[in-house]
Scaffold this motif. Sequence first.
Motif, mmCIF file in Angstrom:
data_model
loop_
_atom_site.group_PDB
_atom_site.id
_atom_site.type_symbol
_atom_site.label_atom_id
_atom_site.label_comp_id
_atom_site.label_asym_id
_atom_site.label_seq_id
_atom_site.Cartn_x
_atom_site.Cartn_y
_atom_site.Cartn_z
ATOM 1 N N CYS A 67 6.791 97.522 5.681
ATOM 2 C CA CYS A 67 6.836 98.318 4.443
ATOM 3 C C CYS A 67 7.178 99.774 4.727
ATOM 4 C CB CYS A 67 5.488 98.244 3.719
ATOM 5 S SG CYS A 67 5.096 96.599 3.074
ATOM 6 N N LEU A 72 9.175 101.393 1.556
ATOM 7 C CA LEU A 72 8.815 100.720 0.315
ATOM 8 C C LEU A 72 7.776 101.528 -0.451
ATOM 9 C CD1 LEU A 72 8.543 96.949 1.272
ATOM 10 C CD2 LEU A 72 10.552 98.325 0.780
ATOM 11 N N ASN A 73 7.864 101.462 -1.791
ATOM 12 C CA ASN A 73 6.834 102.113 -2.589
ATOM 13 C C ASN A 73 5.639 101.175 -2.719
ATOM 14 O OD1 ASN A 73 7.388 100.222 -4.646
ATOM 15 N ND2 ASN A 73 8.910 101.574 -5.590
ATOM 16 N N GLU A 75 4.358 99.371 -5.251
ATOM 17 C CA GLU A 75 4.575 98.081 -5.915
ATOM 18 C C GLU A 75 5.340 97.107 -5.013
ATOM 19 O OE1 GLU A 75 3.236 97.141 -8.646
ATOM 20 O OE2 GLU A 75 2.339 99.086 -9.103
ATOM 21 N N GLN A 76 6.371 97.614 -4.336
ATOM 22 C CA GLN A 76 7.152 96.761 -3.437
ATOM 23 C C GLN A 76 6.290 96.275 -2.270
ATOM 24 O OE1 GLN A 76 10.178 99.685 -2.663
ATOM 25 N NE2 GLN A 76 11.673 98.688 -4.014
ATOM 26 N N SER A 77 5.423 97.172 -1.787
ATOM 27 C CA SER A 77 4.557 96.812 -0.646
ATOM 28 C C SER A 77 3.548 95.746 -1.036
ATOM 29 C CB SER A 77 3.836 98.062 -0.134
ATOM 30 O OG SER A 77 4.757 99.027 0.320
ATOM 31 N N GLU A 79 4.008 93.393 -3.152
ATOM 32 C CA GLU A 79 4.732 92.117 -3.168
ATOM 33 C C GLU A 79 4.885 91.566 -1.756
ATOM 34 O OE1 GLU A 79 5.829 90.172 -5.708
ATOM 35 O OE2 GLU A 79 4.559 91.537 -6.873
ATOM 36 N N SER A 93 15.676 87.897 -1.244
ATOM 37 C CA SER A 93 15.185 88.749 -0.160
ATOM 38 C C SER A 93 16.271 89.698 0.317
ATOM 39 C CB SER A 93 14.703 87.882 1.006
ATOM 40 O OG SER A 93 13.663 87.045 0.591
ATOM 41 N N MET A 96 16.526 92.449 -2.063
ATOM 42 C CA MET A 96 15.415 93.386 -1.861
ATOM 43 C C MET A 96 15.678 94.293 -0.664
ATOM 44 S SD MET A 96 11.392 92.625 -1.012
ATOM 45 C CE MET A 96 10.773 92.366 -2.663
ATOM 46 N N GLU A 99 18.133 96.892 -1.594
ATOM 47 C CA GLU A 99 17.506 97.915 -2.419
ATOM 48 C C GLU A 99 16.670 98.879 -1.578
ATOM 49 O OE1 GLU A 99 15.356 95.568 -5.199
ATOM 50 O OE2 GLU A 99 16.997 95.484 -6.665
ATOM 51 N N MET A 100 16.000 98.313 -0.560
ATOM 52 C CA MET A 100 15.216 99.158 0.359
ATOM 53 C C MET A 100 16.118 100.118 1.120
ATOM 54 S SD MET A 100 12.590 96.488 2.101
ATOM 55 C CE MET A 100 12.049 95.076 1.166
ATOM 56 N N ASN A 103 17.229 102.826 -1.099
ATOM 57 C CA ASN A 103 16.147 103.794 -1.296
ATOM 58 C C ASN A 103 16.022 104.722 -0.090
ATOM 59 O OD1 ASN A 103 13.809 104.843 -2.728
ATOM 60 N ND2 ASN A 103 12.582 103.836 -1.148
#
Length: 423
Positions: A67, A72-73, A75-77, A79, A93, A96, A99-100, A103
């Motif tokens: 994470c 990861l923020n 909420e993502q963490s 999950e 995945s 995701m 997206e990471m 970010n």
Amino acid sequence: MISASIIVDNRRQTKKGFPLKIRIFDQINSHRYLPLNIYQIEKSKAVIRNSFVIQREFELLKELEYCNKNFLNLEQSIEIIKNGIPELNDIDSKIMLLEMELNRLKIQQSQSTFKDFFLQFLKDRESEGKSIFQHKVRINKFYKFLEYLNIDKDSFLINSIDYEILYNYKVYCYNNGVSDFSFKSYLQGLKEVYNEAQKRKSLNIKTDNPFKDIVINLKLRREVNRDIGADNLIHYFNLEILGPYKHKEYVHVMTRELIKFQFLIGGHDFIEVANLKWKDINNNRISFYRFKNKSKGGGVKIDNILHPIALEIINNYGTKDSDRVFSFLPGPEDNIKGYNSYIKMINQRMITVRKQNNLSFDIRTKYIRYTFRTIGGNLMINQMMLEKIMGHSNNSISMGYQGATPYEIQDAEHLKVIDAVFG
């Protein structure tokens, strides 16, 4: 930065025992919890580490590393910790992961400058009616540090704040005579601005906490007795020679008279003397709101009697051609820096007086308030009455039923404290 640990919820016992949960948090949001659907019988703050717990802790370490590595923020963490680290052959995945990475690149490319955000931070506080003076003082110290490093403060990025720059800031402050307590205040001011910037998603500020490893070894403060006692106060007020130089005696006498005035009006801070206005005086009474409560809507209104000695001091030193009674003092409303410098000078004068007269006690402008309160307590003055004279708010339920106190009662109690020193 995301952190997590396995804890036992000993606040709630079920038929199976006390539930174990994973507590997940970052530096911005409230703690979040994930149930593990296992329980322990013992009500203990410590988790009993059986084979399942040990295995889950091992997996949790890998999940946290994943994470934080991928920025990861929260909420993502959650999950990831809930569902596990995704497999690369899964389409969702992969999305995701992309997206990471996006970010992470946004954080790297963020051009949000510290100075621009700090100016916005101050505007936001002012619009909420909050004080900004202390924040400006704290951040100005950081700006001086950047200048020392030849870093342009106008272009310094918020994301440039990391452990290394904070550690160097600490060294810089200590090398310039800043105490542990003062550095803690400077660091706290900087951290408050940084944390507020993290909450603004549009700024793309990194999610770690660079402040957590900056250690401040706060030494125990020497206990200072701020109550100097009635006898010592009487002794100071009756000294014949105050300073070592005759040509400066007038300055020392004037300082002592203003400190007398502090005590006479109810043991109020010196800043109230400096800020006192002629419109606050009427029919031998003084009426004002404490300066420190200005940003809180004024607080309790003080309405106290003016003793004849206080009136004499006003007559001798009052400046009739100004709005303020003692306009030769720097005005805290428009020149707080000048006022603070003046207070330091006054306290230095009193150190000179102590040395000149071999006094066994220290005296400072702030000590007058403590001393007034103690004398009142020793005279068994009613607690609510003392608080009214000194401008303290009393939020107790009984005070809510208390009606207005007649001046005669309040003034009589006030005069008892004055007579203990001047009677």
